[in-house]
Design an enzyme around this catalytic site. Sequence first.
Site, short mmCIF file in Angstrom:
data_model
loop_
_atom_site.label_atom_id
_atom_site.label_comp_id
_atom_site.label_asym_id
_atom_site.label_seq_id
_atom_site.Cartn_x
_atom_site.Cartn_y
_atom_site.Cartn_z
N THR A 1 -15.37 8.39 7.59
CA THR A 1 -15.32 6.98 7.22
C THR A 1 -16.43 6.61 6.24
OG1 THR A 1 -15.08 4.74 8.11
CG2 THR A 1 -16.75 6.15 9.13
N GLU B 1 -13.61 3.62 1.02
CA GLU B 1 -12.62 3.25 2.03
C GLU B 1 -12.76 1.75 2.35
OE1 GLU B 1 -11.49 4.50 6.63
OE2 GLU B 1 -13.50 4.89 5.84
N HIS B 2 -13.97 1.33 2.66
CA HIS B 2 -14.26 -0.09 2.91
C HIS B 2 -15.31 -0.55 1.91
CE1 HIS B 2 -13.58 1.86 6.94
NE2 HIS B 2 -12.72 0.86 7.08
N ASP C 1 -11.53 -3.69 11.14
CA ASP C 1 -11.25 -2.61 12.08
C ASP C 1 -10.40 -3.09 13.25
OD1 ASP C 1 -12.53 -0.62 10.69
OD2 ASP C 1 -14.42 -0.79 11.79
N GLU D 1 18.84 17.27 -25.40
CA GLU D 1 18.13 18.08 -24.42
C GLU D 1 18.81 19.42 -24.18
OE1 GLU D 1 17.48 15.78 -20.85
OE2 GLU D 1 15.96 14.53 -21.82
N HIS E 1 26.09 17.95 -19.19
CA HIS E 1 25.85 16.56 -18.82
C HIS E 1 26.76 15.63 -19.62
CE1 HIS E 1 22.33 18.11 -16.80
NE2 HIS E 1 21.94 16.89 -16.42
#
Length: 449
Positions: free
Chosen positions: A249, A341-342, A375, A429, A434
């Site tokens: 953390t 993260e925080h 949290d 292509e 196709h």
Amino acid sequence: MISRIDLRGDALPEGAALRDLLPRAEFDVEAALEKVRPICEDVHHRGTAALIDYAEKFDGVTLTQVRVPRAALTDALEQLDPEVRAALEESIRRARIVHRAQRRAEHITQVVPGGTVTEKWVPVERVGLYAPGGRSVYPSSVIMNVVPAQEAGVESIALASPPQKPRFDGDPAGGRPHPTILAACALLGVDEVYAAGGAQAVAMFAYGTSGPDGCAPANMVTGPGNIWVAAAKRYFTGRIGIDTEAGPTEIAVLADDTADPVHVAADLISQAEHDPMAAAVLVTDSPELADAVEKELEPQVAATKHVVDRILPALGGKQSAIVLVDDIEAGLRVVNAYGAEHLEVQTTDAAAVAARVRNAGAIFVGPWAPVSLGDYCAGSNHVLPTGGCACHSSGLSVQSFLRGIHIVDYSRDALAEVTHHVVTLAEAEDLPAHGAAMKARFGWKVPQK
């Protein structure tokens, strides 16, 4: 107790060069991968028997079954402290408010007359959720995993958490996940719970196990865990979906001289108490605040728990530091490079500064929004990207459990109108088949525009 990094005076470098100057925990998932590989394959071949063996080896408990009986969930809820129950219920209520608002609706776009593309959102069918249970017990992680999955409409939800050692001879809770974990599951209506931790729990969800105590394979596994959980997620990526390879953390605080050093020190300690590898970083343009926070850490650390085994190693580790910068503008560059993260923003006009942050798992604005709120009871999700992954990844949400499917519906006339473009692009292509698939619908001729 905590080191300093002085980035004042010189022009800050760009990109990776700036990231390399910042503190970060060493978290070598690739090295751990080789150690979890045999564990995962053992679960694949021996199933429940392997899970029982690993519970004895890693958790120090002897299991007779891995799946927790439903009655044990009910008992855990009945025996739960009423105040803890009330707090969990409020956390669930707030999380549902936020995550329910994240639901996506089907959207139909008319591209041309007679031609539509519909985007339909479909939940994954089955998820395996992980709630850690090593140094600490995290019923809050049960909430943060289960609520978005439920609000996404996932029909089959299973949860795993490490078995706990008996607290006394004959303890009926011994060999099961912590009773508060079980109580949280009962509150949320999750009755498929397994006493399994670490890489072996991820393997159980990825491969499934057979027999009356067995676990059906999951399409996706989410939830925070230690390095072995992260390594197992990497091992199974492709076979299952994952949220992120969560590491230790992190908290970063961007602050100026208006911040209260008591608050800042308390918030740094709050994350340091998770793990000796937890990161606590203060980025400030105020040497006076840096000095005050450093001074404030000592009495606050002395007054709390987990000092020797977690907090002191975390604050004193290479992953934690006070980073001095010339001004908040430079501080923004630093926190965006760090991708915490925080991230707390405790500055003058904190909301305006926070609005300029591009890289963070979650942002906490001003003195009255500490990470601890997130949290538990902010309503936001606390399963967030770590290790700088906030530069490209998001925290857990309803969207994590949804798949967008495009539904293409064209009439004959709408297809005829665009056939010449498709044929042209297919030939460009060098994929003539196709184009042929288009022309076959019109007698092998390209319709006239």
